[in-house]
Design an enzyme around this catalytic site. Structure first.
Site, PDB file in Angstrom:
ATOM      1  N   ARG A 119       1.208  -1.133  -0.072  1.00 45.82           N
ATOM      2  CA  ARG A 119       0.215  -0.169  -0.585  1.00 45.82           C
ATOM      3  C   ARG A 119       0.924   1.561   0.133  1.00 45.82           C
ATOM      4  NH1 ARG A 119      -2.513  -2.875   3.897  1.00 45.82           N
ATOM      5  NH2 ARG A 119      -4.374  -3.725   2.763  1.00 45.82           N
ATOM      6  N   LYS A 141       2.537  10.964 -10.877  1.00 45.48           N
ATOM      7  CA  LYS A 141       1.593  10.494 -11.759  1.00 45.48           C
ATOM      8  C   LYS A 141       2.805   9.016 -12.056  1.00 45.48           C
ATOM      9  CE  LYS A 141      -0.598  13.104 -14.938  1.00 45.48           C
ATOM     10  NZ  LYS A 141      -1.087  13.031 -16.635  1.00 45.48           N
ATOM     11  N   GLU A 183       8.635  18.158 -25.629  1.00 42.10           N
ATOM     12  CA  GLU A 183       8.318  19.007 -24.207  1.00 42.10           C
ATOM     13  C   GLU A 183       8.552  20.370 -23.199  1.00 42.10           C
ATOM     14  OE1 GLU A 183       4.959  17.722 -22.447  1.00 42.10           O
ATOM     15  OE2 GLU A 183       5.212  15.990 -23.338  1.00 42.10           O
ATOM     16  N   LYS A 214       7.544  22.338 -14.697  1.00 42.23           N
ATOM     17  CA  LYS A 214       6.840  21.253 -14.370  1.00 42.23           C
ATOM     18  C   LYS A 214       6.155  21.412 -12.771  1.00 42.23           C
ATOM     19  CE  LYS A 214       4.728  16.743 -14.645  1.00 42.23           C
ATOM     20  NZ  LYS A 214       4.758  16.102 -15.129  1.00 42.23           N
ATOM     21  N   GLU A 224      -4.446  17.363 -10.709  1.00 48.02           N
ATOM     22  CA  GLU A 224      -4.662  17.816 -12.387  1.00 48.02           C
ATOM     23  C   GLU A 224      -6.615  17.540 -12.425  1.00 48.02           C
ATOM     24  OE1 GLU A 224      -4.298  14.841 -15.767  1.00 48.02           O
ATOM     25  OE2 GLU A 224      -2.827  15.172 -14.917  1.00 48.02           O
ATOM     26  N   ARG A 228      -2.765  22.705 -14.237  1.00 46.85           N
ATOM     27  CA  ARG A 228      -1.982  20.784 -14.472  1.00 46.85           C
ATOM     28  C   ARG A 228      -2.482  20.541 -15.658  1.00 46.85           C
ATOM     29  NH1 ARG A 228       0.681  16.235 -11.007  1.00 46.85           N
ATOM     30  NH2 ARG A 228       1.459  15.069 -12.719  1.00 46.85           N
ATOM     31  N   ASN A 232      -1.364  20.118 -20.999  1.00 49.70           N
ATOM     32  CA  ASN A 232      -1.871  19.149 -21.969  1.00 49.70           C
ATOM     33  C   ASN A 232      -1.647  19.896 -23.580  1.00 49.70           C
ATOM     34  OD1 ASN A 232      -1.834  16.950 -20.768  1.00 49.70           O
ATOM     35  ND2 ASN A 232      -3.396  17.426 -19.702  1.00 49.70           N
ATOM     36  N   HIS A 235      -1.886  18.129 -26.637  1.00 47.71           N
ATOM     37  CA  HIS A 235      -1.595  16.827 -26.648  1.00 47.71           C
ATOM     38  C   HIS A 235      -3.182  16.298 -26.883  1.00 47.71           C
ATOM     39  CE1 HIS A 235       1.839  16.807 -24.186  1.00 47.71           C
ATOM     40  NE2 HIS A 235       2.098  16.255 -23.640  1.00 47.71           N
ATOM     41  N   HIS A 239      -1.604  12.837 -28.677  1.00 49.98           N
ATOM     42  CA  HIS A 239      -2.613  11.511 -27.867  1.00 49.98           C
ATOM     43  C   HIS A 239      -2.979  10.486 -29.595  1.00 49.98           C
ATOM     44  CE1 HIS A 239      -2.739  12.747 -23.981  1.00 49.98           C
ATOM     45  NE2 HIS A 239      -1.174  12.174 -24.328  1.00 49.98           N
ATOM     46  N   HIS A 255       7.187  10.717 -28.641  1.00 54.45           N
ATOM     47  CA  HIS A 255       6.175  11.463 -28.180  1.00 54.45           C
ATOM     48  C   HIS A 255       6.319  12.630 -28.460  1.00 54.45           C
ATOM     49  CE1 HIS A 255       2.887  12.649 -25.430  1.00 54.45           C
ATOM     50  NE2 HIS A 255       4.199  13.125 -24.196  1.00 54.45           N
TER      51      HIS A 255
HETATM   52  N1  LIG Z   1       3.473  10.496 -15.196  1.00 55.36           N
HETATM   53  C1  LIG Z   1       4.178  11.645 -16.064  1.00 55.36           C
HETATM   54  O1  LIG Z   1       3.470  12.693 -15.812  1.00 55.36           O
HETATM   55  C2  LIG Z   1       4.474  10.976 -17.059  1.00 55.36           C
HETATM   56  C3  LIG Z   1       5.120  12.254 -18.409  1.00 55.36           C
HETATM   57  C4  LIG Z   1       5.083  12.173 -19.247  1.00 55.36           C
HETATM   58  C5  LIG Z   1       5.675  11.731 -19.673  1.00 55.36           C
HETATM   59  N2  LIG Z   1       5.460  10.244 -19.251  1.00 55.36           N
HETATM   60  C6  LIG Z   1       5.731   8.403 -20.053  1.00 55.36           C
HETATM   61  O2  LIG Z   1       6.602   8.587 -19.936  1.00 55.36           O
HETATM   62  C7  LIG Z   1       7.205   7.180 -21.260  1.00 55.36           C
HETATM   63  C8  LIG Z   1       7.956   8.013 -22.241  1.00 55.36           C
HETATM   64  O3  LIG Z   1       9.404   8.030 -21.350  1.00 55.36           O
HETATM   65  P1  LIG Z   1      11.019   8.610 -22.143  1.00 55.36           P
HETATM   66  O4  LIG Z   1      10.697   9.290 -23.235  1.00 55.36           O
HETATM   67  O5  LIG Z   1      11.758   9.242 -20.695  1.00 55.36           O
HETATM   68  O6  LIG Z   1      11.564   7.291 -22.328  1.00 55.36           O
HETATM   69  P2  LIG Z   1      11.484   5.345 -21.824  1.00 55.36           P
HETATM   70  O7  LIG Z   1      11.632   5.748 -21.051  1.00 55.36           O
HETATM   71  O8  LIG Z   1      10.696   4.848 -22.718  1.00 55.36           O
HETATM   72  O9  LIG Z   1      13.257   6.004 -22.474  1.00 55.36           O
HETATM   73  C9  LIG Z   1      13.889   5.229 -23.823  1.00 55.36           C
HETATM   74  C10 LIG Z   1      14.978   4.550 -24.213  1.00 55.36           C
HETATM   75  O10 LIG Z   1      16.031   5.511 -23.839  1.00 55.36           O
HETATM   76  C11 LIG Z   1      17.040   4.492 -23.503  1.00 55.36           C
HETATM   77  N3  LIG Z   1      17.264   5.387 -21.844  1.00 55.36           N
HETATM   78  C12 LIG Z   1      17.371   6.376 -21.053  1.00 55.36           C
HETATM   79  N4  LIG Z   1      17.852   6.673 -20.694  1.00 55.36           N
HETATM   80  C13 LIG Z   1      19.016   6.582 -21.121  1.00 55.36           C
HETATM   81  C14 LIG Z   1      20.356   7.517 -21.040  1.00 55.36           C
HETATM   82  N5  LIG Z   1      20.634   8.334 -20.194  1.00 55.36           N
HETATM   83  N6  LIG Z   1      21.460   6.702 -22.186  1.00 55.36           N
HETATM   84  C15 LIG Z   1      20.781   5.699 -23.073  1.00 55.36           C
HETATM   85  N7  LIG Z   1      20.099   5.543 -23.030  1.00 55.36           N
HETATM   86  C16 LIG Z   1      19.010   5.607 -21.895  1.00 55.36           C
HETATM   87  C17 LIG Z   1      15.437   3.450 -22.552  1.00 55.36           C
HETATM   88  O11 LIG Z   1      16.584   2.242 -21.997  1.00 55.36           O
HETATM   89  C18 LIG Z   1      15.009   3.505 -23.426  1.00 55.36           C
HETATM   90  O12 LIG Z   1      15.613   2.556 -25.087  1.00 55.36           O
HETATM   91  C19 LIG Z   1       5.558   7.416 -21.702  1.00 55.36           C
HETATM   92  O13 LIG Z   1       5.590   6.129 -21.073  1.00 55.36           O
HETATM   93  C20 LIG Z   1       4.882   7.940 -20.893  1.00 55.36           C
HETATM   94  O14 LIG Z   1       3.485   7.954 -21.085  1.00 55.36           O
HETATM   95  C21 LIG Z   1       5.338   9.900 -18.030  1.00 55.36           C
END
Ligand SMILES: NC(=O)c1ccc[n+]([C@@H]2O[C@H](COP(=O)([O-])OP(=O)(O)OC[C@H]3O[C@@H](n4cnc5c(N)ncnc54)[C@H](O)[C@@H]3O)[C@@H](O)[C@H]2O)c1
Length: 352
Positions: A119, A141, A183, A214, A224, A228, A232, A235, A239, A255
């Protein structure tokens, strides 16, 4: 260059986001300060990241390495199950800590596992992508995908600290970098900074600007409900593009690239609705161009399907909802007339 420390002020759930080269070195101090009773840290990461030169983390307590699939493949319930089972086998308890090391995929899945295991156990995010550092790791999030859609299962679970070590970005592939830049461009526009200021700004300063933005937005609106939602910006279309892509679309957008196209679209839509003029649209284009981000719809996109997907957007409580600019800011605009959206979709170039 020194580190920048930004407090996300959320009462008892407040925490610091630390940005700068080498800040991963603060991990053990952070854990001993914020989780003083922790005896074990479960480091959730991927094989790809463990082999990076900067992966030399010292948590200051016993560690258990939990390897999950790379990228978006990590974000599903079966990975949550295997991760939590790994926690249980290693004896992780509520006083212990989860350390997520990676981009948004890792912080989302590890954060969700931490939110639900026993939990709720403390989590630290060591963000290693540009997108993670300016967005995903900040704000609490967490969540995973279902076959029916992205991020459909999740929880709000604030971390006890976020370390954005800009040294880790040296190994980041180019496409991942562009994704974060989308972003960052969005934040630049939301802050209404002039495009002409961009050439003098360092990469570090851009990460800081977007991370601070952020953090401040989350503070004002943790769950949100209001402000917040402005994050988006771009977005609604992004999306829709992403869902078409994952349903077998012939294009490949990261993205942030989808967000860039969404932002360019939102500017044009706002102009069509008489909210902004040509100058503001030109500013949008100049910012996106500076970061070499796309503005046009990709070749092979199905515009009709985009329109349908936008009307179904999770955040659309009313048909066709967009974050749109006007002369003195941004707001969430519901019930945007469908003809205006159709006209703008038809006008955006269909090639890249
Ligand atoms: N929670 C939130 O508020 C929020 C906000 C925006 C996006 N997201 C989520 O984030 C996800 C995308 O994350 P992302 O774009 O960071 O990509 P990711 O975490 O999928 O990583 C992309 C690739 O980069 C590689 N990588 C990461 N760091 C590295 C480094 N320093 N050197 C070499 N390779 C590296 C990873 O191994 C992977 O292959 C999506 O699923 C999205 O929904 C969440």
């Amino acid at each position: 260059v020194g580190a920048v420390r930004v407090t996300v002020a959320l009462g008892a759930r407040s925490y610091d986001v630390v940005i700068g080269p080498g800040v991963r070195g603060e991990l053990s101090e952070l854990v001993s300060g914020r989780a003083p009773n922790a005896r074990l840290a479960a480091i959730v990461t991927t094989d790809n990241l463990v082999s990076q030169p900067w992966f030399d983390l010292d948590v200051g307590v016993m560690t258990e390495l939990v390897i999950v699939p790379d990228g978006e493949a990590a974000k599903n319930l079966s990975v949550v199950e295997s991760t939590c089972r790994h926690f249980a086998r290693s004896g992780l308890s509520r006083r212990d800590v989860v350390v997520a090391v990676g981009g948004g995929s890792i912080t989302d899945v590890a954060g969700f596992a931490a939110a639900t295991y026993e939990r709720g156990v403390a989590v630290v995010h060591v963000a290693t992508t540009l997108l993670g550092q300016v967005d995903a790791a900040i704000g609490g999030k967490t969540g995973v995908n279902l076959p029916e859609g992205k991020n459909l299962v999740g929880a709000f679970h604030q971390p006890i600290g976020v370390l954005c070590d800009t040294e880790t970005l040296a190994t980041l592939p180019d496409a991942e970098r562009r994704s974060g830049l989308g972003e960052i461009a969005k934040c630049w526009l939301l802050l209404r900074h002039p495009s002409s200021d961009l050439p003098g700004v360092s990469d570090e300063a851009l990460v800081e600007m977007a991370a601070v933005f952020k953090a401040r937005t989350v503070e004002g609106d943790e769950r949100e409900q209001g402000r917040r939602a402005l994050l988006n910006y771009g977005h609604t279309l992004a999306h829709a593009l992403e869902s078409q892509q994952s349903a077998g679309g012939s294009f490949q957008l990261r993205h942030g690239e989808a967000v860039a196209i969404g932002v360019a679209f939102a500017a044009r839509l706002a102009r069509r609705l008489g909210r902004i003029g040509d100058h503001a649209v030109a500013e949008h284009d100049a910012v996106l161009d500076f970061f070499a981000l796309p503005k046009d719809l990709p070749t092979g996109v199905d515009r009709g399907a985009l329109l349908a997907a936008m009307a179904r957007d999770k955040k659309a409580h009313h048909n066709l909802t967009f974050v749109l600019a006007d002369h003195d800011g941004f707001s969430v605009v519901a019930d945007v007339p469908q003809e205006a959206v159709e006209l703008e979709l038809g006008l955006l170039e269909g090639q890249r």
